[in-house]
Design an enzyme around this catalytic site. Structure first.
Site, short mmCIF file in Angstrom:
data_model
loop_
_atom_site.label_atom_id
_atom_site.label_comp_id
_atom_site.label_asym_id
_atom_site.label_seq_id
_atom_site.Cartn_x
_atom_site.Cartn_y
_atom_site.Cartn_z
N LYS A 241 0.83 -1.21 0.00
CA LYS A 241 0.00 0.00 0.00
C LYS A 241 0.87 1.27 0.00
O LYS A 241 0.66 2.18 -0.80
CB LYS A 241 -0.93 -0.03 1.20
CG LYS A 241 -1.52 1.30 1.66
CD LYS A 241 -2.45 1.89 0.62
CE LYS A 241 -3.23 3.07 1.22
NZ LYS A 241 -2.39 4.11 1.82
N ASP A 260 -6.29 0.09 -0.25
CA ASP A 260 -6.43 0.05 1.19
C ASP A 260 -7.82 -0.48 1.52
O ASP A 260 -8.54 -0.95 0.64
CB ASP A 260 -6.25 1.46 1.78
CG ASP A 260 -7.18 2.45 1.14
OD1 ASP A 260 -8.35 2.11 0.91
OD2 ASP A 260 -6.75 3.57 0.83
#
Length: 376
Positions: A241, A260
């Site tokens: 991420k 996310d």
DNA sequence: CAGGTC
DNA sequence: CCTGG
């Protein structure tokens, strides 16, 4: 004190400062409620020194005004820099009308709200998003500013507000310690920051590069996206991420969608994206050759990233930015008083986006030219 | 729990 | 796991 502002014609549907500077991409723009302007420190062009930059959008919402404090002789350089920083070579209207609306019904009822992806300084982006893990925006904002005031250099003080540079990897390694960062409230991310700074210093030395910016840009040279991400994930505290956030906002890989929890929810809820056994197996095989990716990448989330890229195309990261803003709505930013306040979501009236002269005059990106990373 | 990573 | 809303 008054400054001589430069001007740039840009419609608010193409650029809305409130929507891009305080929405969780950058964490260091200070909003002055009284003067209705934003300020920060940034490196202009290829320079390594930091300058204080002030921005404001006028009432008519069609002019962006800008000034670099104490650098009035070089307004053109700042203008050029801001056009790159805000990616004004990319037309949101074009993306909506010709790319996203034709391929995705969800965009039909949306319109450009001046939400765009910034081209930020990659080192600051890396550290900022290491801070972002399992964290909220107001604390990330506090942490980024804390790094600057404690370990950066004082640039100048304006109306009682001290402006500092974002510390370089060397400054962090020599001035900060894990214990000190913990005292400052960085929690378990303290170790990540110190170790990442140390490794970057080492990596730069091996590559014979002094600038953090130049080094991180250099890892894109002749590299595929997968290799860039593999390299970024070699830093402690950097998972897929965070690495993807650096790729998108720090290394302008416009097609990268950082996945996310929110994006994952959007993907499943609104796009019925789900990976079957074959997809996951394919991805595991693909990352088998990359030791860090193999360890750190969650195939299910990576599959979502790939499917969204397929859906939205080469500016998928930008599309994610638009939907993400809608999903989380208003958020918080910092003000000159240091208080964190709820931000009002800045809606734009439905006006026809005007492609300005500056938009047509595609910015010369020669000094930013990094070989476009291939995405599958 | 919060825009994850070890 | 740090920390705070």
């Amino acid at each position: 004190m008054s400054y001589k502002f430069g001007k740039l014609a840009i419609n608010k549907s193409e650029l809305c400062l409130a929507n891009v500077l305080q929405a969780g991409q950058s964490f260091r723009w200070i909003w002055d409620e009284k003067l209705n302007q934003y300020s920060t420190t940034m490196k202009i062009g290829q320079q390594e020194k930091y300058s204080v930059v002030i921005l404001r959008q006028d009432e008519e919402n069609e002019i962006l005004e800008f000034v670099a404090v104490g650098d009035c002789g070089n307004q053109d350089a700042l203008k050029t820099h801001l056009m790159k920083y805000f990616r004004l070579d990319v037309s949101l209207k074009h993306l909506f009308d010709n790319v996203w609306i034709p391929s995705d019904k969800a965009f039909a009822k949306l319109s450009p709200q001046g939400i765009r992806i910034l081209a930020q300084e990659p080192w600051e982006t890396l550290i900022s998003f290491i801070c972002s893990s399992n964290n909220n925006i107001s604390r990330i904002t506090r942490m980024c500013n804390s790094l600057c005031s404690n370990f950066g250099n004082l640039i100048t003080t304006i109306d009682g507000v001290a402006y500092h540079s974002f510390p370089t990897s060397e400054e962090l390694t020599s001035r900060a310690t894990e214990a000190k960062l913990r005292e400052l409230g960085f929690g378990y991310r303290a170790k990540y920051i110190i170790e990442t700074a140390r490794k970057l210093v080492k990596d730069k030395a091996e590559a014979n590069i002094t600038s953090d910016t130049t080094y991180l840009q250099s890892i894109c040279k002749d590299a595929q996206y997968e290799d860039v991400r593999e390299h970024l994930m070699s830093y402690n505290g950097v998972g897929p991420k965070v690495a993807d956030c650096v790729c998108l906002m720090g290394l302008h890989m416009d097609g990268i969608v950082p996945v996310d929890v929110h994006v994952s929810r959007i993907a499943k809820r609104d796009y019925q994206i789900s990976a079957n056994k074959n997809h996951l197996k394919e991805l595991r095989t693909k990352y088998n050759a990359l030791p860090i990716s193999r360890k750190k990448i969650n195939p299910e989330l990576d599959h979502i990233r790939l499917m969204l890229f397929k859906k939205w195309g080469s500016y998928a990261g930008w599309a994610q930015g638009v939907l993400f803003s809608k999903e989380i709505g208003g958020t918080s930013g910092s003000t000159t008083t240091g208080a964190i306040k709820k931000r009002k979501w800045d809606m734009i009236k439905e006006t026809e986006a005007i492609v300005t002269k500056q938009m047509k005059l595609k910015v010369e990106l020669s000094d930013l030219h990094i070989k476009e990373a291939k995405i599958d």
